[in-house]
Scaffold this active site. Structure first.
Site, PDB file in Angstrom:
ATOM      1  N   CYS A   1       3.592 -85.184  23.308  1.00 24.74           N
ATOM      2  CA  CYS A   1       4.556 -86.036  24.277  1.00 24.74           C
ATOM      3  C   CYS A   1       5.323 -84.937  25.067  1.00 24.74           C
ATOM      4  O   CYS A   1       5.734 -85.179  26.154  1.00 24.74           O
ATOM      5  CB  CYS A   1       5.497 -87.078  23.440  1.00 24.74           C
ATOM      6  SG  CYS A   1       5.852 -86.361  22.007  1.00 24.74           S
TER       7      CYS A   1
ATOM      8  N   HIS B   1      12.605 -88.876  24.818  1.00 25.03           N
ATOM      9  CA  HIS B   1      12.944 -87.447  24.431  1.00 25.03           C
ATOM     10  C   HIS B   1      13.605 -86.357  25.495  1.00 25.03           C
ATOM     11  O   HIS B   1      13.527 -86.897  26.753  1.00 25.03           O
ATOM     12  CB  HIS B   1      11.341 -86.594  24.370  1.00 25.03           C
ATOM     13  CG  HIS B   1      10.518 -87.333  22.957  1.00 25.03           C
ATOM     14  ND1 HIS B   1      11.304 -88.111  22.327  1.00 25.03           N
ATOM     15  CD2 HIS B   1       9.371 -86.972  22.813  1.00 25.03           C
ATOM     16  CE1 HIS B   1      10.199 -88.161  21.481  1.00 25.03           C
ATOM     17  NE2 HIS B   1       9.212 -87.461  21.582  1.00 25.03           N
TER      18      HIS B   1
END
Length: 338
Positions: free
Chosen positions: A130, A242
């Site tokens: 990710c 994130h």
């Protein structure tokens, strides 16, 4: 004529998001199957305005589908993906199981779409980590402008990257602190509520972690093997989204203005870089969005030809499910099914 598609791991956070994005992007699927372990049989998951009943993956006939999106962990992927591919479907795997296999393309469509031709070898495509995904989307245009020589990245990764149980733990610990129930740790070795944990993954040689090593290895495979990369990965008490700070060195001068002008026009990116108190994007604001957001682009005076920037993305979307669906779209556009 549309494709026949299955999502393996359909009850997990990423699997559910895969189904949502397939519907949102009107992926040309004539059939869609939600698969998981036997214990989840009969559970309903959403696909657009429809509910799908989960089927037992162990009993499913994979020869009846063209595409399987897998988000079930590396161990399951290693066991199931080759069998699925042998049955005739193309597999897009979200785990780390095949990312460094030289015969399996590791792909971010905005970065290295031509690598998809390699799917013919094993009928498996790997979805990157990710954090690596959002980093290389932001850096690919700049690398095209002036070769990158070094990347130093610090990540601030949400708990959803560790799964549903990790999100539940953050919620329980936060509530427990407020009502004086104490803190119980199960998913993390340290308290995550109101804290940060400077280690994601297992420790490997030299004191780095597996998560940090993924960012190094995957950047080399997708972007350029000659780039020197050091990563520090940190878990933060955020549910989804994130963030990362990037310090990037180039082989020739790149001004902050030229970088902003380029990033503003680059695919998959949204530049939000206003010199104001709220002129940047945070993880909370990126949730539910498809783009990788870049903010605070500035020149780094401590190194020659350096830039610094802030990058955020919804890790369940671009960091996982969306990238997998974009891979499927690219495969379909290239006529690689069948």
């Amino acid at each position: 004529m549309g494709l026949k598609v299955a999502v393996l791991g359909a009850t997990g956070a990423v699997g559910k998001e895969m189904l949502t994005i397939l519907a949102e992007r009107l992926f040309p699927a004539d059939e869609i199957h939600a698969l998981a372990t036997r214990k989840s049989m009969g559970v309903e998951v959403s696909y657009g305005d429809r509910d799908l009943k989960v089927k037992d993956a162990a009993q499913f006939d994979f020869s009846t589908v063209d595409l399987v999106l897998v988000s079930a962990g590396a161990d399951v992927a290693r066991e199931m993906a080759p069998k699925i591919a042998t049955a005739g479907a193309i597999v897009i795997d979200n785990s780390s199981a095949f990312r460094m296999d030289p015969d399996v393309p590791l792909v971010v469509p905005e970065v290295n779409p031509d690598a998809l031709e390699g799917v013919k070898a094993k009928r498996i495509v790997a979805n990157p980590n990710c954090s690596t995904i959002q980093m290389v989307v932001a850096l690919k245009p700049l690398h095209n402008l002036a070769d990158i020589s070094r990347i130093s990245v610090s990540t601030y990764q949400s708990v959803s990257g560790a799964g549903n149980a990790a999100m539940d733990e953050l919620w329980r610990q936060t509530r427990g602190i407020f009502v004086n129930d104490g803190v119980e740790k199960h998913e993390f070795t340290k308290q995550i509520a109101f804290n940060v944990i400077p280690r994601i993954g297992d420790l490997v040689k030299g004191g780095t972690t597996t998560e940090e090593q993924k960012m190094v290895d995957e950047t080399h495979k997708m972007l350029d093997p000659d780039i020197r990369v050091i990563a520090s990965c940190v878990r933060v008490p955020v549910f989804v989204g994130h963030g990362m700070t990037l310090h990037v060195e180039f082989n020739k001068p790149v001004s902050a203005k030229d970088a902003r002008d380029l990033l503003r026009e680059s695919p998959g990116l949204m530049l939000v870089d206003n010199r104001e108190d709220d002129g940047f994007v945070t993880p909370v604001e990126c949730v539910g969005e498809f783009a990788v957001f870049v903010s605070r682009v500035r020149e780094d005076p401590t190194v020659e030809h350096g830039l610094a920037m802030w990058v955020v993305s919804d890790n369940l979307r671009k960091g996982a499910a969306l990238n997998a669906v974009q891979i499927a779209e690219a495969l379909n556009n290239r006529g690689l099914f069948g």
